[in-house]
Design a protein around this motif. Structure first.
Motif, PDB file in Angstrom:
ATOM      1  N   LEU A  39      -5.873 -42.417 -96.793  1.00 31.55           N
ATOM      2  CA  LEU A  39      -6.598 -43.451 -96.067  1.00 31.55           C
ATOM      3  C   LEU A  39      -7.654 -42.781 -95.191  1.00 31.55           C
ATOM      4  CD1 LEU A  39      -7.093 -46.331 -95.103  1.00 31.55           C
ATOM      5  CD2 LEU A  39      -5.244 -46.018 -93.439  1.00 31.55           C
ATOM      6  N   CYS A  40      -8.908 -43.120 -95.429  1.00 28.13           N
ATOM      7  CA  CYS A  40     -10.036 -42.549 -94.693  1.00 28.13           C
ATOM      8  C   CYS A  40     -10.667 -43.641 -93.831  1.00 28.13           C
ATOM      9  CB  CYS A  40     -11.089 -41.993 -95.655  1.00 28.13           C
ATOM     10  SG  CYS A  40     -10.431 -40.853 -96.891  1.00 28.13           S
ATOM     11  N   THR A  41     -10.811 -43.392 -92.540  1.00 27.10           N
ATOM     12  CA  THR A  41     -11.444 -44.364 -91.648  1.00 27.10           C
ATOM     13  C   THR A  41     -12.568 -43.694 -90.862  1.00 27.10           C
ATOM     14  OG1 THR A  41      -9.826 -43.933 -89.892  1.00 27.10           O
ATOM     15  CG2 THR A  41      -9.363 -45.756 -91.401  1.00 27.10           C
ATOM     16  N   ALA A  42     -13.555 -44.495 -90.481  1.00 26.66           N
ATOM     17  CA  ALA A  42     -14.695 -44.006 -89.703  1.00 26.66           C
ATOM     18  C   ALA A  42     -14.808 -44.819 -88.429  1.00 26.66           C
ATOM     19  CB  ALA A  42     -15.984 -44.115 -90.511  1.00 26.66           C
ATOM     20  N   ARG A 114     -16.381 -40.395 -85.968  1.00 22.79           N
ATOM     21  CA  ARG A 114     -15.110 -39.688 -86.157  1.00 22.79           C
ATOM     22  C   ARG A 114     -14.464 -40.179 -87.456  1.00 22.79           C
ATOM     23  NH1 ARG A 114     -12.661 -36.766 -82.127  1.00 22.79           N
ATOM     24  NH2 ARG A 114     -13.631 -36.850 -80.067  1.00 22.79           N
ATOM     25  N   ILE A 115     -14.170 -39.257 -88.325  1.00 21.40           N
ATOM     26  CA  ILE A 115     -13.517 -39.574 -89.591  1.00 21.40           C
ATOM     27  C   ILE A 115     -12.055 -39.156 -89.490  1.00 21.40           C
ATOM     28  CG2 ILE A 115     -13.548 -39.204 -92.068  1.00 21.40           C
ATOM     29  CD1 ILE A 115     -16.102 -40.510 -90.984  1.00 21.40           C
ATOM     30  N   ASP A 116     -11.171 -40.073 -89.813  1.00 23.70           N
ATOM     31  CA  ASP A 116      -9.740 -39.767 -89.826  1.00 23.70           C
ATOM     32  C   ASP A 116      -9.232 -39.884 -91.256  1.00 23.70           C
ATOM     33  OD1 ASP A 116      -8.753 -39.422 -86.954  1.00 23.70           O
ATOM     34  OD2 ASP A 116      -9.912 -41.280 -86.803  1.00 23.70           O
ATOM     35  N   THR A 132     -14.103 -37.387-100.705  1.00 25.65           N
ATOM     36  CA  THR A 132     -14.677 -38.450-101.537  1.00 25.65           C
ATOM     37  C   THR A 132     -14.507 -39.816-100.884  1.00 25.65           C
ATOM     38  OG1 THR A 132     -14.206 -37.121-103.516  1.00 25.65           O
ATOM     39  CG2 THR A 132     -14.657 -39.475-103.842  1.00 25.65           C
ATOM     40  N   GLY A 133     -13.321 -40.097-100.355  1.00 28.57           N
ATOM     41  CA  GLY A 133     -13.100 -41.368 -99.677  1.00 28.57           C
ATOM     42  C   GLY A 133     -13.816 -41.465 -98.351  1.00 28.57           C
ATOM     43  N   SER A 134     -13.924 -40.346 -97.642  1.00 29.08           N
ATOM     44  CA  SER A 134     -14.577 -40.361 -96.328  1.00 29.08           C
ATOM     45  C   SER A 134     -16.052 -40.704 -96.421  1.00 29.08           C
ATOM     46  CB  SER A 134     -14.412 -39.001 -95.646  1.00 29.08           C
ATOM     47  OG  SER A 134     -13.087 -38.803 -95.241  1.00 29.08           O
TER      48      SER A 134
END
Length: 240
Positions: A39-42, A114-116, A132-134
């Motif tokens: 799971l990629c979040t910004a 910020r990318i998590d 790739t997801g980020s």
């Protein structure tokens, strides 16, 4: 030697990029590469690190972590240990570098994204799935700044994606899962832009040195795989 998964040497695992997976994040994407799920979040912050204050430039940084039961046995949370492992620090720096390579930080202005990246399930290739997801999560967040009139256009110069390759059974193969990665004669991670530019390559011989020809074969496979991944990114972002 056939691949454990039965895939052809040039074949990716089943890949799914699910944008907007997290309700509250400005940008998000669940990246599924076979049984690896990240799971990629910004998150957008209207501030920058101290070294960038009053420069007019922005910043993109990343954090990476694995949930305790993302692997076969429970792994203790790094927060409980009170420190991050060297592997975690290396991977999150790689993610940040990869995204900054295709960002116009001057056009971003003095704000930080910020990318998590949280690994829900790991079966090899967590860092490449994270990158790739980020990128999808990043572009969604940046588009919100454009839609709000905060930025005149997306501060991106290209797309970026990543994939693993390796030598398994004496043959170059694309997108290693854990069964292959744990028995590979060599493994490598390739980070490339949509235009084919090289951002970073990490390659290691596990047992003995491998010839340049095998490296060239892995690079060719990586270009093929990343071309497919960039097209998937464009599709889920509504650009293709």
């Amino acid at each position: 030697m056939p691949r454990p998964s039965g895939r052809a040497p040039h074949e990716l695992r089943q890949v799914r990029l699910e944008p907007g997976f997290a309700k509250y994040a400005e940008g998000s994407c669940l990246a599924r590469f076979g049984d690896t799920h990240v799971l990629c979040t910004a998150t957008i912050e209207e501030k920058v690190p101290p070294f960038l204050r009053n420069t007019g430039r922005g910043w993109i940084t990343a954090e990476y972590g694995m949930l305790p039961r993302s692997t076969h046995e429970r792994t203790e949370r790094e927060a409980a240990r009170g420190r991050q492992s060297g592997r975690t620090q290396e991977i999150q720096r790689l993610i940040g570098r990869s995204l900054r390579a295709v960002a116009d930080l001057a056009a971003l202005g003095e704000r930080q994204l910020r990318i998590d990246c949280d690994v829900l399930q790991a079966d090899g290739g967590t860092r490449t799935a994270s990158i790739t997801g980020s990128f999808v999560a990043l572009q969604i967040a940046l588009k919100k700044l454009v839609d709000a009139g905060t930025l005149p256009k997306l501060p991106l110069t290209d797309a970026v994606a990543a994939i693993s390759c390796g030598i398994h059974g004496g043959e170059a193969v694309l997108d290693l899962d854990y069964a292959e990665d744990s028995n590979a004669e060599a493994d490598a991670n390739f980070v490339l832009t949509g235009a084919g530019g090289i951002v970073e390559i990490q390659a290691t011989a596990e047992h003995s040195a491998f010839p340049e020809q095998r490296f060239s074969e892995m690079l060719a496979l990586a270009r093929l795989g990343i071309g497919q991944l960039v097209l998937m990114q464009r599709r889920v972002l509504g650009l293709a």
